[in-house]
Design a protein around this motif. Sequence first.
Motif, PDB file in Angstrom:
ATOM      1  N   GLN A   1       0.866  -1.172   0.000  1.00 24.71           N
ATOM      2  CA  GLN A   1       0.000   0.000   0.000  1.00 24.71           C
ATOM      3  C   GLN A   1       0.907   1.228   0.000  1.00 24.71           C
ATOM      4  N   VAL A   2       0.395   2.368  -0.481  1.00 31.86           N
ATOM      5  CA  VAL A   2       1.170   3.603  -0.495  1.00 31.86           C
ATOM      6  C   VAL A   2       0.416   4.660   0.307  1.00 31.86           C
ATOM      7  N   LEU A   3       1.116   5.332   1.210  1.00 27.02           N
ATOM      8  CA  LEU A   3       0.525   6.402   2.010  1.00 27.02           C
ATOM      9  C   LEU A   3       1.593   7.451   2.281  1.00 27.02           C
ATOM     10  N   ASN A   4       1.274   8.705   1.953  1.00 24.02           N
ATOM     11  CA  ASN A   4       2.196   9.824   2.189  1.00 24.02           C
ATOM     12  C   ASN A   4       3.583   9.565   1.591  1.00 24.02           C
ATOM     13  N   ASN A   5       3.607   9.054   0.359  1.00 21.28           N
ATOM     14  CA  ASN A   5       4.838   8.807  -0.391  1.00 21.28           C
ATOM     15  C   ASN A   5       5.714   7.711   0.222  1.00 21.28           C
ATOM     16  N   LYS A   6       5.137   6.909   1.095  1.00 19.13           N
ATOM     17  CA  LYS A   6       5.852   5.764   1.672  1.00 19.13           C
ATOM     18  C   LYS A   6       5.174   4.480   1.232  1.00 19.13           C
ATOM     19  N   ILE A   7       6.003   3.448   1.065  1.00 18.13           N
ATOM     20  CA  ILE A   7       5.495   2.138   0.669  1.00 18.13           C
ATOM     21  C   ILE A   7       5.363   1.274   1.915  1.00 18.13           C
ATOM     22  N   TYR A   8       4.165   0.756   2.147  1.00 21.02           N
ATOM     23  CA  TYR A   8       3.931  -0.195   3.236  1.00 21.02           C
ATOM     24  C   TYR A   8       3.794  -1.574   2.592  1.00 21.02           C
ATOM     25  N   ALA A   9       4.765  -2.443   2.833  1.00 20.47           N
ATOM     26  CA  ALA A   9       4.804  -3.743   2.164  1.00 20.47           C
ATOM     27  C   ALA A   9       4.549  -4.870   3.160  1.00 20.47           C
ATOM     28  N   ALA A  10       3.916  -5.936   2.675  1.00 16.14           N
ATOM     29  CA  ALA A  10       3.617  -7.098   3.515  1.00 16.14           C
ATOM     30  C   ALA A  10       4.298  -8.324   2.939  1.00 16.14           C
ATOM     31  N   LYS A  11       5.020  -9.031   3.814  1.00 13.56           N
ATOM     32  CA  LYS A  11       5.593 -10.307   3.396  1.00 13.56           C
ATOM     33  C   LYS A  11       4.610 -11.448   3.631  1.00 13.56           C
ATOM     34  N   GLU A  12       3.799 -11.275   4.680  1.00 13.46           N
ATOM     35  CA  GLU A  12       2.774 -12.279   4.963  1.00 13.46           C
ATOM     36  C   GLU A  12       1.412 -11.596   5.095  1.00 13.46           C
ATOM     37  N   ILE A  13       1.024 -11.221   6.349  1.00 16.28           N
ATOM     38  CA  ILE A  13      -0.303 -10.652   6.577  1.00 16.28           C
ATOM     39  C   ILE A  13      -0.238  -9.146   6.783  1.00 16.28           C
ATOM     40  N   PHE A  14       0.719  -8.684   7.586  1.00 13.88           N
ATOM     41  CA  PHE A  14       0.750  -7.286   8.001  1.00 13.88           C
ATOM     42  C   PHE A  14       1.707  -6.450   7.142  1.00 13.88           C
ATOM     43  N   TYR A  15       1.313  -5.180   6.938  1.00 20.82           N
ATOM     44  CA  TYR A  15       2.112  -4.239   6.145  1.00 20.82           C
ATOM     45  C   TYR A  15       3.135  -3.535   7.045  1.00 20.82           C
ATOM     46  N   ASN A  16       4.010  -4.297   7.622  1.00 19.22           N
ATOM     47  CA  ASN A  16       4.929  -3.762   8.631  1.00 19.22           C
ATOM     48  C   ASN A  16       6.251  -3.285   8.056  1.00 19.22           C
ATOM     49  N   TYR A  17       6.523  -3.527   6.784  1.00 19.27           N
ATOM     50  CA  TYR A  17       7.791  -3.139   6.173  1.00 19.27           C
ATOM     51  C   TYR A  17       7.578  -1.814   5.424  1.00 19.27           C
TER      52      TYR A  17
ATOM     53  N   ILE B   1      11.053  -1.429   9.891  1.00 15.00           N
ATOM     54  CA  ILE B   1      10.016  -2.363  10.324  1.00 15.00           C
ATOM     55  C   ILE B   1       9.205  -1.715  11.432  1.00 15.00           C
ATOM     56  N   SER B   2       7.875  -1.641  11.228  1.00 15.52           N
ATOM     57  CA  SER B   2       6.990  -1.025  12.214  1.00 15.52           C
ATOM     58  C   SER B   2       6.766  -1.957  13.400  1.00 15.52           C
ATOM     59  N   LYS B   3       6.638  -1.345  14.586  1.00 19.50           N
ATOM     60  CA  LYS B   3       6.331  -2.129  15.784  1.00 19.50           C
ATOM     61  C   LYS B   3       4.840  -2.466  15.847  1.00 19.50           C
ATOM     62  N   ASP B   4       4.023  -1.681  15.156  1.00 22.92           N
ATOM     63  CA  ASP B   4       2.584  -1.956  15.118  1.00 22.92           C
ATOM     64  C   ASP B   4       2.275  -2.997  14.042  1.00 22.92           C
ATOM     65  N   SER B   5       1.192  -3.717  14.272  1.00 21.49           N
ATOM     66  CA  SER B   5       0.733  -4.687  13.277  1.00 21.49           C
ATOM     67  C   SER B   5      -0.273  -3.989  12.363  1.00 21.49           C
ATOM     68  N   ILE B   6       0.171  -3.633  11.174  1.00 20.33           N
ATOM     69  CA  ILE B   6      -0.662  -2.876  10.238  1.00 20.33           C
ATOM     70  C   ILE B   6      -1.423  -3.862   9.359  1.00 20.33           C
ATOM     71  N   SER B   7      -2.739  -3.918   9.560  1.00 21.10           N
ATOM     72  CA  SER B   7      -3.529  -4.912   8.826  1.00 21.10           C
ATOM     73  C   SER B   7      -4.054  -4.371   7.501  1.00 21.10           C
ATOM     74  N   ASN B   8      -4.223  -3.043   7.413  1.00 23.50           N
ATOM     75  CA  ASN B   8      -4.750  -2.475   6.173  1.00 23.50           C
ATOM     76  C   ASN B   8      -4.492  -0.972   6.149  1.00 23.50           C
ATOM     77  N   ILE B   9      -4.489  -0.400   4.953  1.00 23.30           N
ATOM     78  CA  ILE B   9      -4.403   1.050   4.769  1.00 23.30           C
ATOM     79  C   ILE B   9      -5.436   1.417   3.720  1.00 23.30           C
ATOM     80  N   LYS B  10      -6.324   2.362   4.059  1.00 21.95           N
ATOM     81  CA  LYS B  10      -7.389   2.716   3.133  1.00 21.95           C
ATOM     82  C   LYS B  10      -7.808   4.162   3.346  1.00 21.95           C
ATOM     83  N   ASN B  11      -7.834   4.925   2.240  1.00 22.89           N
ATOM     84  CA  ASN B  11      -8.295   6.314   2.261  1.00 22.89           C
ATOM     85  C   ASN B  11      -7.622   7.148   3.339  1.00 22.89           C
TER      86      ASN B  11
END
Length: 697
Positions: free
Chosen positions: A247-263, A273-283
């Motif tokens: 997913q892309v937000l504020n010119n940053k790429i949030y990538a998921a290797k498995e379930i969470f977009y933590n990279y 690597i984010s300490k939070d478990s990011i499950s989705n990014i929308k709007n």
Amino acid sequence: MKVLLIFPFLFFIICISGQRNREAEDSARIILRQKFFYEENGKFGLKDSLCKKLTHAIFDNIDFFDENLFVVEKNSLFGVINHLGKTIVPAQYKNVKNSKSYFANDNTIDKEKYLKDFIFSYTNEDMYEEQYGIYSKDGKILYPPIIHRFSEVKEYKNIVYFIVIEYPKIEGFSVKYNENTLKVSQRRLVKLENNQFSAQPIQVDYDGLGFLPIKNKNILFYKEGLKGGFYDMETKQKTERKYRYYQVLNNKIYAAKEIFYNYILDENFNENISKDSISNIKNGFIYLKEKGNFRLMSNGIKSKFSYPFIEQASHYFDYGNYFKNENYENYLSQLFKFHPDKGKYGLIDFNGKIFVEPKYDIINIYPLRIYVGESYNEKLEDYYKKNHLEYLIIPGGFFGPESVYFNEFKIINSVGEEIVYLDKKKYDRYATDKNFGRYSKKGVTKDFFYSSSNYQDGFLVYDIKSKEIILASNKGSFSLRKNNGFVRRFYDKEAKENTVTYYSNKLSKLYEEKTAIKEYDEIERSVIKSKEIYFFKNNKVGLIDFEETKVLPAKYDNIKIVNFHYYNNYYRSKEDLITSFIVTKNGKVGLLNDAYKKVIPLQYDEIKYLSNPYFEAYLVKKNNKYGLVSKNNLLLVPIIYENEIFFDSERKSFDIKNEYKTVFMLDYIQPSKNIWFNIINENNRYIITNGIITKIE
């Protein structure tokens, strides 16, 4: 030879411009075909304007294609030649098209903007297997016939990049591309520069390619199998193929290797690597998974609430009636469906304000314009916004193909205030599938909500202030009038009688009239469009508007409302409406204008409106003789005829009944100056302005 195509090209422009005179176009086409095409032994060839043959007569057909180009047919296959007879596209394709043509699958790419200088050569026109190549207009093959569609486009530093979906199946073709044996892939990154296509370094058989919406960078996501990576098309920098989603937000790429977009990768592919478990990014909102709950985050700020379920609110598509609206999408992006425990939904915003309590299976949100299309009034848009009615929240019901199901019915405005509420008792008593279901019509004004059958199966009207049903019936229909007020219609099949009832904006009953079916259309044409309606006092009739103001005292024996639609720039518009009133008093008839002033004195035995598209015309009768006058009391035909005058809509003339005699007929003398003349007496000249005809002295 350059002179050759001037005339054909002008004809081509005429053909595509949508001119109304199709017969003239067909005649022009025949003339041009005879001038530039010749026939020998049933075959066609191309010649120039001096009759010099430019090709042999070898084609089954020739027609105009584009500037300086002709489409040719040979053995049911098509190609293109230019104005010199040179082959541009060999006649070996099932069809040839230009950028103005219809393409079954390329709905996302503006061909007129990006691909207007090319010819498309088709090997397969099937919608699901559409396949074509690209030629330049000077005859070079720029792309072999393996394109299924252009999937995405991105402009970057004056260069256009496409992602092309290719089909490798090429029957009967053997081609090379850029002097190399063609290697085909499902999706290919292609650069268009200086009208040349070139494949980019990413050209292996990837399952997916997509441009990232990152500013000032040209980054691509490539995927093969379950994993993909990122590629900078300018620096040629490329990440390892290890991510499944992004997913892309504020010119940053949030990538998921498995379930969470933590990279989290910046535009240079530096990874954190984010300490939070990011499950989705929308709007613009990040959804965080915290144990069994979800929490929202925006611009680094976390919501104070978390629930087992949080989801962005979505629109109700209404089976194709939904239309894309950026303001609506922005509004929806601020609302979230939630439930504190599984099963029932509510509606909440990021700040924690609850719009709808979590007790519903379904929550629908509509733009007001869609939900109450019949009653929507663009002049009231400021009122809608002020009262937060531009979007309506309707929880708890399901709209099916034919029916609607509610336990209770609510309408909540865009800031969470309840404006309509029918509890289960009222809903069960008044609402039916016919007056409330999918095929009903609904309206909202500042005072009322109504729902009515589109036919004759009943309606209900709800008072927003008292929160009560104040008018309902299982017969007839109810709707908002275009010029204020309401109208109820009921047709009694047994009595073959129509009852039309008019109500004020306050829902006071103003006027009711019963008519035979044959007169029904006449009432609809005249009264339904007017801004006034009749009222009676002491056996006299006057006019009252739909705000219940008496605009004309009750002093006439009869009033007939006339609505005239004049032509504005040759087109008849609903807005170009003039209302007049034929009034009778003490046995004499005259005419009032829309300001209720006399424009034709009360001196005639009869006045009848003669419908026509040019000006307000009235048949007048005096001493058993007939004549014709205009709204401004201009005598157009003297009052001398024994029989009535009528308007012949086919001949556009005013004629005497039963005599086949024309007594008044207009024609242009100077169209640019709106000057007309009467062909019966050419010395009489007229000007027509907003439906009023004036004689030029």
